[in-house]
Design an enzyme around this catalytic site. Structure first.
Site, short mmCIF file in Angstrom:
data_model
loop_
_atom_site.label_atom_id
_atom_site.label_comp_id
_atom_site.label_asym_id
_atom_site.label_seq_id
_atom_site.Cartn_x
_atom_site.Cartn_y
_atom_site.Cartn_z
N TRP A 80 0.81 -1.24 0.00
CA TRP A 80 0.00 0.00 0.00
C TRP A 80 0.84 1.28 0.00
O TRP A 80 2.05 1.22 0.10
CB TRP A 80 -1.05 -0.02 1.11
CG TRP A 80 -0.53 -0.10 2.53
CD1 TRP A 80 0.73 0.16 2.96
CD2 TRP A 80 -1.29 -0.49 3.67
NE1 TRP A 80 0.81 -0.03 4.31
CE2 TRP A 80 -0.42 -0.42 4.78
CE3 TRP A 80 -2.63 -0.86 3.88
CZ2 TRP A 80 -0.83 -0.73 6.08
CZ3 TRP A 80 -3.02 -1.15 5.18
CH2 TRP A 80 -2.15 -1.09 6.25
N GLU A 81 0.17 2.38 -0.12
CA GLU A 81 0.81 3.71 -0.31
C GLU A 81 1.66 3.70 -1.59
O GLU A 81 2.70 4.34 -1.65
CB GLU A 81 1.69 4.10 0.88
CG GLU A 81 1.03 4.07 2.22
CD GLU A 81 -0.04 5.13 2.41
OE1 GLU A 81 -0.83 4.99 3.35
OE2 GLU A 81 -0.13 6.10 1.62
#
Lengths: 594, 259
Positions: free
Chosen positions: A402-403
């Protein structure tokens, strides 16, 4: 702070920073230290005794603990005082994020809430939006979430299908679509949602849970972070008042990408906190576990693991706080009016987009390394859920996804730097050109190093930068605008640049410590830097040669390879003894030693 | 109500393998973490609760070097109003001398109540509170687990041996040594930390407080520290869990435990 030179984004690659130019954990103020203690104390007393319940996604308990965090100010470090927050520096935010990391899933709840769930409003909200939402978010009365991803729009985030259409009376946008993998969805009261106005203009909205047409789907069954809520957010003719448009119509990408920069650096900071706990928990076990009538921490291979975990964590730690200091320095240059403008703040943070990607990739991968060794040191117990190692191992994995996946972020490291070079914001190409000229006359045999601690490592970091600039320059020349399509080349350039930032951050921190406290006090840090540089210069040399072998051929290839060989010339040192020394310190202190 | 609290910063010695230093008269402290003495933390909380209820000021005092200011700042962040650190320089301290120094400084301050912890977690002497009360000419009570002020006196609860609770009245001003558990010490909030930075923290040198050289001499001198020798008599029970359990039961019964 006033003494530190302010670097532009990516400039570290072409300009050598002095030790006094970087912020280091040794520069913490008393206030930073107390904030760390508060956050640690909170995790120890409120979260750790409740870990099992939290892992079962206890809705009320999670929100209770979030509200307690709010009472202590742990949710408001980035929210300005006038909106119920504390408006602290980025070092303080990093300190809180690092200290909360051992809270496992709750750290995810906290991170998503204070970061991507709140910051879009902090930086891009109108005065009314800030007044309405930020006090509730800073106090923990409301939990925030961020809805960017869709089933067909993951890494390709702008490919969103969610649509927003203005209602006939002009008072609402009607949103339709489904967002996926939304952290905090099950207990959030506000969502930052991206949708395309009229199917075209990518735009941010503040959506409340109770707006008509807003609902959430079933919880995802995940590999890790079981105590965090992850659901789809469903928008079926959701009525969102026009005053809840965030920033400008069609400018959603500005919010999304700026906020992700911050999310990446915060992820890195959290990862550092996780790494430190892994080192401490591992050595506590290794000191207590007896096999062949001795503690297993007395074995060389276990020592190697403890030393490597500690050393890599030291580099990650040095990098995170260096970046936090860069943010604070840059934000400090804004005039009073700009300081109040969220967009100006976000722009100052965007300056370091490449560094944010670096810390995200590095932090998540070092954490993954540490949790793996943590499990390994515990052996069979590490594999059983009775010990926290098993949970750490599962929880760590998401950080590479993620990110922005680590693949996307690897693309962004050279990508962002090249773009800045094209825009004239980073003198990458002249620096690369200069190296081509220097190489002809450079002879590693004529290098005379001063008799100072870490002189060799300083030299190697400088040479590594030249290697990076050389291969980046050669690749850019060959592929021009199409370089981004050569993902394998981009990734290897990224790896070289990431390791340079890591080595240099650890090196500068240690040099700063030597100058302030003397060589003796910094002896383990010196050992760490020596080991780390020793292990990475061969990697950098190999990556560079692999790039050249793909990009060049014939005589040109031979010349370039000879150039890299000259620059990377290095005689290995005795790292076995150095690692033993670091490990013995870890064993003596029974904790992360730096 | 104006309250003075005396606090101490101590090394955390639980769950640590302590080692004696080269002098043989102290433990090795360089690898230990330092915290506020637990009893003092309850005293700080009690003073802040009383201030919130009754008004007045809270002044927190320690005798120690610059590093010891940590516990003062922590108390300020919890709600104390001002702090005083008395710098002892090269003086060798003991409970007697610390109470001498504290008494001399406190004499010059306004107060209705002085609080200390029952004892400090490092040496467990439990001397400073009672000696300080004597030197200040104050009524004293130790192991206090409850406090309710009523005008010029207060009702206090004192924990006695065997779990007895004694309720008595004490004239104010008084000095109370606070027992853990009297309250639930609050967290140090970041808001508190921010405020603490703006509060007064004065440093006084011990040579400037008006004590003569004779009054600055300690009364106890530590001759030796040693770790208790390992004793014989432990029986290691080996085997599978059911055999181990049986053996334990047998031993318990032999020793007269009814199981």
């Amino acid at each position: 702070m006033a003494d530190r030179k302010i670097f532009s984004g990516g400039e570290f690659l072409i300009t050598d920073a002095a030790p006094d130019d970087v912020f280091t954990p040794e520069d913490f103020t008393d206030e930073h230290k107390m904030i760390y203690e508060t956050a640690r104390d909170f995790v120890t007393k409120e979260v750790e005794p409740n870990i099992d319940k939290l892992e079962e996604k206890d809705h009320d308990l999670t929100l209770d603990i979030l509200a307690k965090a709010g009472e202590l100010g742990l949710l408001g470090t980035d929210v300005p005082e006038e909106y119920g927050g504390l408006g602290l520096d980025k070092v303080s935010t990093t300190v809180v994020t690092e200290a909360i990391a051992p809270a496992g899933s709750f750290a995810v709840v906290h991170g998503a809430h204070t970061g991507i769930g709140s910051l879009p409003i902090v930086y891009f909200g109108t005065e009314e939006q800030k007044k309405k939402y930020l006090p509730k978010l800073a106090s923990g009365e409301w939990c925030g979430a961020y809805c960017l991803t869709e089933s067909g729009a993951g890494s390709d985030a702008l490919n969103a299908k969610t649509k927003a259409v203005l209602s006939d009376d002009g008072k609402y946008y009607i949103l339709n679509g489904e967002k996926m993998f939304i952290t905090n969805a099950g207990w959030a009261s506000s969502f930052i949602v991206y949708a395309k106005v009229d199917g075209e203009k990518f735009t941010g909205f503040i959506v409340e849970k109770d707006f008509p047409g807003v609902s959430t789907g079933a919880e995802e069954k995940k590999m890790g972070v079981h105590g965090s809520s992850t659901r789809p957010v469903i928008l079926e003719d959701a009525k969102v008042p026009v005053e809840n448009v965030l920033f400008e119509i069609g400018k959603g990408h500005k919010i999304a990408f700026n906020i992700l920069n911050i999310g990446r650096w915060k992820l890195g900071a959290g990862a550092v906190g996780g790494c430190k706990i892994c080192v401490t928990n591992s050595v506590k076990y290794a000191n207590g576990r007896t096999q062949f009538k001795v503690p297993i921490s007395s074995f060389g291979m276990i020592k190697t693991k403890l030393a490597d975990m500690a050393i890599r964590t030291y580099m990650s730690d040095s990098m995170m706080y260096r970046l936090a200091g860069m943010f604070d320095d840059k934000l400090g240059t804004l005039d009073d009016e700009d300081k109040k403008s969220g967009a100006e703040n976000a722009k100052a943070i965007e300056e370091y987009a490449a560094e944010c990607s670096i810390t995200k990739v590095y932090g998540s991968e070092i954490l993954d390394y540490c949790v793996d060794e943590y499990v390994q040191i515990l052996g069979g117990y590490g594999f059983c859920s009775e010990y926290p190692a098993e949970r750490y191992y599962r929880d760590s994995r998401i950080n590479k996804i993620w990110e922005g996946t680590n693949e996307i972020n690897r693309m962004l490291v050279p990508g962002t730097m090249m773009r800045r070079a094209m825009q004239g914001r980073l003198n990458l190409f002249p620096a690369a050109k200069a190296i081509a000229g220097e190489l002809m006359s450079y002879s590693p045999l004529s290098v005379q190093l001063p008799d100072t601690p870490l002189a060799l490592q300083e030299h190697i970091v400088k040479m590594s930068k030249k290697i990076a600039l050389m291969v980046a320059g050669v690749s850019a020349q060959k592929f021009q605008q199409d370089l981004a399509k050569e993902q394998e080349v981009m990734a290897k350039i990224a790896d070289i640049v990431i390791e340079i930032f890591a080595m240099e951050s650890g090196l500068l921190r240690t040099l700063k410590m030597i100058s302030k406290e003397g060589e003796e006090k910094a002896k383990y840090q010196i050992a760490a830097v020596k080991v780390y540089v020793d292990e990475n210069i061969p990697k950098i040399e190999t990556w560079a040669k692999q790039i050249l072998a793909y990009v060049e051929e014939g005589d040109m290839l031979r010349t370039q390879l000879a150039g890299v060989k000259k620059l990377a010339r290095y005689q290995p040192i005795d790292t076995v003894s150095l690692k033993r020394a670091v490990a013995d310190r870890v064993i003596e202190l029974e904790s992360y030693p730096f | 109500m104006d309250i003075i609290i005396c606090v101490k910063r101590i090394p955390m010695t639980q769950e640590v393998d302590l080692e004696i230093d080269d002098s043989g008269k102290d433990i090795k402290k360089d690898a230990l973490a330092y915290v506020v003495n637990d009893w003092d933390n309850y005293a700080i909380e009690e003073s802040v609760i009383l201030k919130e209820k009754l008004g007045g000021t809270v002044t927190v005092i320690t005798v120690g070097d610059e590093d010891d200011e940590d516990v003062l700042r922590r108390a300020l962040a919890m709600g104390a109003d001002k702090a005083i650190r008395i710098e002892p320089g090269e003086l060798e301290l003991d409970g007697f001398l610390i109470s001498n120094i504290l008494a001399q400084v406190i004499k010059g301050l306004e107060y209705d109540l002085v609080l200390t912890g029952v004892q400090a977690d490092d040496d467990n002497f439990g001397m400073v509170g009672i000696m300080l009360a004597e030197k200040l000419g104050l009524a004293h009570s130790a192991v206090v687990t409850g406090f309710e002020a009523e005008g010029s006196e207060a009702t206090i609860n004192v924990e006695l041996e065997g779990g007895l609770d004694e309720v008595s009245k004490i004239k104010l001003p008084a000095l109370l040594s606070i027992q853990t558990g009297i309250n639930e010490p609050r967290y140090v909030s970041i808001m508190g930390i921010r405020k603490a930075g703006k509060k007064e923290l004065n440093v006084v040198k011990v040579e400037d407080i008006g004590l003569s050289d004779e009054e600055l001499v300690r009364q106890t001198i530590i001759e030796e520290y040693f770790l208790p020798p390992e004793t014989e008599g432990a029986e290691m029970i080996e085997g599978d869990p059911s055999n181990v359990a049986e053996a334990i039961l047998r031993i318990l019964k032999e020793k007269g435990v009814s199981v």
